[in-house]
Enzyme design. Structure first.
Site, PDB file in Angstrom:
ATOM      1  N   HIS A 253       0.957  -1.120  -0.022  1.00 60.36           N
ATOM      2  CA  HIS A 253      -0.078   0.127   0.074  1.00 60.36           C
ATOM      3  C   HIS A 253       0.879   1.235   0.074  1.00 60.36           C
ATOM      4  O   HIS A 253       0.355   2.338  -0.671  1.00 60.36           O
ATOM      5  CB  HIS A 253      -1.025  -0.168   1.183  1.00 60.36           C
TER       6      HIS A 253
ATOM      7  N   ARG B  40     -10.597   3.783  -1.696  1.00 60.88           N
ATOM      8  CA  ARG B  40     -10.455   2.834  -0.728  1.00 60.88           C
ATOM      9  C   ARG B  40     -11.010   3.609   0.360  1.00 60.88           C
ATOM     10  O   ARG B  40     -10.234   4.324   1.331  1.00 60.88           O
ATOM     11  CB  ARG B  40      -8.886   2.755  -0.913  1.00 60.88           C
TER      12      ARG B  40
ATOM     13  N   ARG C 110     -15.420   1.191  -1.923  1.00 56.87           N
ATOM     14  CA  ARG C 110     -15.348  -0.055  -1.493  1.00 56.87           C
ATOM     15  C   ARG C 110     -15.507   0.131   0.323  1.00 56.87           C
ATOM     16  O   ARG C 110     -14.933   0.917   0.894  1.00 56.87           O
ATOM     17  CB  ARG C 110     -13.741  -0.525  -1.379  1.00 56.87           C
TER      18      ARG C 110
ATOM     19  N   GLU D 184     -10.837 -11.319  -5.650  1.00 59.40           N
ATOM     20  CA  GLU D 184      -9.537 -11.145  -5.615  1.00 59.40           C
ATOM     21  C   GLU D 184      -8.941 -12.310  -4.686  1.00 59.40           C
ATOM     22  O   GLU D 184      -7.778 -12.426  -4.295  1.00 59.40           O
ATOM     23  CB  GLU D 184      -9.205  -9.802  -4.517  1.00 59.40           C
TER      24      GLU D 184
ATOM     25  N   ASN E 287      -4.083  -7.092  -7.459  1.00 59.58           N
ATOM     26  CA  ASN E 287      -3.009  -7.237  -6.533  1.00 59.58           C
ATOM     27  C   ASN E 287      -3.216  -8.353  -5.905  1.00 59.58           C
ATOM     28  O   ASN E 287      -2.143  -9.026  -5.340  1.00 59.58           O
ATOM     29  CB  ASN E 287      -3.157  -5.619  -5.757  1.00 59.58           C
ATOM     30  N   ASP E 288      -4.492  -8.491  -4.886  1.00 58.61           N
ATOM     31  CA  ASP E 288      -4.303  -9.685  -4.115  1.00 58.61           C
ATOM     32  C   ASP E 288      -4.899 -10.854  -4.956  1.00 58.61           C
ATOM     33  O   ASP E 288      -4.339 -11.867  -4.529  1.00 58.61           O
ATOM     34  CB  ASP E 288      -5.722  -9.118  -3.142  1.00 58.61           C
TER      35      ASP E 288
ATOM     36  N   ARG F 186       2.598  -9.703  -1.171  1.00 52.75           N
ATOM     37  CA  ARG F 186       3.198  -8.788  -1.975  1.00 52.75           C
ATOM     38  C   ARG F 186       3.649  -7.533  -1.462  1.00 52.75           C
ATOM     39  O   ARG F 186       4.078  -6.612  -2.004  1.00 52.75           O
ATOM     40  CB  ARG F 186       1.599  -7.966  -2.802  1.00 52.75           C
TER      41      ARG F 186
ATOM     42  N   CYS G  52      -9.369  -3.173 -11.149  1.00 48.21           N
ATOM     43  CA  CYS G  52      -8.944  -2.015 -10.289  1.00 48.21           C
ATOM     44  C   CYS G  52      -7.679  -1.984  -9.674  1.00 48.21           C
ATOM     45  O   CYS G  52      -7.408  -1.226  -8.816  1.00 48.21           O
ATOM     46  CB  CYS G  52     -10.092  -1.456  -9.342  1.00 48.21           C
TER      47      CYS G  52
END
Length: 595
Positions: free
Chosen positions: A215, A322, A363, A462, A485-486, A496, A533
């Site tokens: 992040h 987010r 989200r 994800e 990403n996930d 990650r 996304c």
């Protein structure tokens, strides 16, 4: 002497400036800038803490003096005396005042900065006894930090941005000079720290740890500043005020560059600025491919005010708000410290109104792993935080908190189009529980007579399990959003945020591409909306592939929209589709993608 450090490139461009170190401490330390008018008050906080620690040491000395010799050896009394001397030492106190008054650091940040400088002086001493006094200094500073924790100042807005140094500037800037760009160097930065720095003056940043999709890296890209993570020993090798260069393209950090290297990177920096100016001309041009396919380019944002940058970049909506960043820096174990319904409602309303009638996808809170609420949670607290109580799992375990957020989002939907996105779903029972709580939140608002709006419901894909039960998801949701990403992390069993295994984090892996392709195809088959996304959406190396797979909605940081739009304008999806199928069928997709 010029030194080169290598890490992971996470935000492109070149930054040249003076190093500002954020030094690690065993005590959680806030880092923020104060206003010039608050300097005396901040020095007063330091003085108050020093006096309190001095009194504490005096009490300890008095109690030692009353003990029998066998209970309190002479060495203990001598040690306390050393601590008193270090506490009053001008090298420490005057140095801290310098960082507060000249750089406008808050007192805690100034204290850890000066500790790092003085500690290095101890390391260079030849006398073993004196060299070992560094540990005493660290203990004294820790006492001061603990004292100041009870008198923490409210975060102040940052000072105005500093003028960037130009080629016409003569001479070399000294310490405290506000006319030079500043570059942040740290072992690691919490998302809360990154949000604070996002409002500030840094031209780039470097961290010892982190991965391309941690992040910290994601927020760096949203700031549109050069950044390198996973540079291992950067915070030990770089000193306060060193001149450094960050090459965000190559993932290289150059410390104390020679004039020739400075000139070379200065030219590269200007070339990057010219490229950004050229892309800027595309911001009002519709994103339509050569064969007439309209493509939706959306923005990822962290805070309501980010909607301004999204609109400026030509985004046609927000594909990912987010919401967890509204919660950062709060005390995780005390739900009373989290933002209440009205505070959240106001934030969501500002984002909705800021998008001027374009849709905003909010989200629900996604905390855990590399996004602890209070900035203190570490991997030691859980066996594996990425697989623990995070995202929707945490929300469902705290239904009172979740209902507060759902009510706030539904209220904000009265001011414009809102899509509600649920992260990390994997089980049908989680879907049922979530939908029941959404309906419960609606009933509460109806009972209170509070205005609310309709929302489209979406789910994040994800987790591989979710990607393999799409038909169940599409029975309940209006759209899906692929969080690459996930999805990559869980498909390949790669943390990650861990630079030690970052080389195994592979968006081109055949299994990852197959999950993405199947999700897009199933949504198109059922006439449901689908977007990407995750970071793949903003990576121009994947734009043509995703278009060829049928994706027509991309959500990314505002800073990436124009580069992706350029790729869209050059693409012919009819020709890309068969090539994309070849990539899917390949054992080594990266070779066909040119990675």
């Amino acid at each position: 002497m010029t030194v080169s450090l290598h890490g992971l490139a996470v935000a492109r461009g070149v930054a040249i400036g003076r190093a500002v170190l954020v030094v690690s401490s065993r005590v959680d330390v806030a880092h923020y800038f104060i206003q010039a008018s608050e300097v005396e008050a901040e020095i007063g906080r330091l003085r108050t803490a020093r006096d309190a620690v001095a009194q504490e040491l005096q009490r300890l000395q008095a109690s030692v003096a009353q003990m029998k010799r066998e209970d309190a050896p002479h060495e203990l009394a001598a040690l306390l005396e050393v601590h008193q001397m270090l506490l009053q030492d001008d090298a420490l106190t005057e140095g801290v005042k310098h960082w507060i008054s000249e750089r406008l650091y808050n007192a805690e940040w100034a204290l850890t900065t000066q500790l790092e400088i003085v500690a290095r002086q101890f390391d260079e001493m030849e006398d073993d006894y004196l060299r070992e006094r560094k540990a005493d200094l660290e203990q004294v500073v820790e006492r001061l930090l603990r004292q100041m924790k009870g008198t923490a100042a409210v975060l102040a807005p940052p000072p105005p941005p500093r003028r960037a140094r130009t080629d016409s500037d003569e001479g070399e800037a000294g310490e405290g000079d506000f006319d030079v760009p500043l570059v942040l160097v740290a072992h690691d930065l919490s998302p809360a720290d990154m949000l604070q720095f996002k409002k500030s003056v840094f031209a780039g940043f470097v961290t010892d740890v982190g991965g391309k999709t941690s992040h910290t890296a994601i927020v760096a890209r949203s700031m549109d500043i050069p950044a390198v993570v996973g540079a291992r020993s950067a915070s030990q090798l770089v000193r306060q005020d060193d001149w450094i260069i960050i090459d965000g393209e190559a993932g290289v950090v150059i410390v104390d560059p020679s004039p020739i290297i400075l000139a070379e990177y200065g030219f590269k920096q200007r070339q990057g600025e010219l490229e950004r100016e050229r892309l800027w001309r595309l911001r009002h041009k519709p994103a339509v491919t050569l064969d007439g396919e309209a493509v939706e380019l959306l923005a990822n944002i962290e805070m309501p005010e980010d909607s301004t940058a999204a609109v400026k970049a030509g985004a046609v909506g927000v594909g990912l708000f987010r919401s967890e960043f509204l919660f950062m820096g709060r005390e995780a174990r005390s739900l009373t410290r989290l933002p209440d319904e009205d505070e959240q409602y106001e934030a969501y309303r500002r984002a909705v109104e800021g998008m001027r009638g374009m849709p905003v996808t909010i989200r629900t809170i996604d905390i855990g792993a590399d996004k602890p609420l209070d900035g203190k949670a570490s991997k030691q607290e859980y066996l594996n935080p990425a697989l623990g109580l995070r995202a929707i799992r945490w929300s469902l375990s705290e239904p009172a908190m979740f209902l507060v957020q759902l009510r706030a989002i539904l209220r904000a939907a009265a001011h414009g189009p809102v899509h509600l996105l649920i992260p990390m779903l994997a089980h049908a029972r989680e879907i049922r529980q979530t939908l029941a709580l959404i309906e419960h939140a609606r009933e509460e608002l109806r009972a209170q007579g509070v205005p609310q709006g309709e929302v489209k419901l979406g789910a994040m894909i994800e987790i591989p399990a979710a990607a393999m039960m799409l038909r169940v998801f599409l029975k309940h949701f209006d759209f899906l959003s692929i969080g690459t990403n996930d999805l990559i992390q869980y498909t390949l069993a790669i943390d990650r945020a861990d630079e030690a295994v970052s080389h195994l984090y592979d968006p081109c892996h055949p299994a990852v591409l197959r999950l993405v392709a199947d999700t897009i195809a199933e949504c198109r088959r059922q006439g449901k909306g689908v977007s990407v996304c995750g970071e793949m959406a903003g990576d121009v190396q994947f734009t043509r592939l995703l278009l060829g797979l049928g994706l027509r909605s991309f959500s990314m940081h505002p800073s990436q929209i124009l580069a992706v739009k350029q790729e869209v304008l050059r693409a012919d999806t009819g020709k890309l589709a068969p090539w994309a199928q070849q990539v899917l069928d390949s054992d080594e997709p990266s070779e066909l993608l040119g990675h």
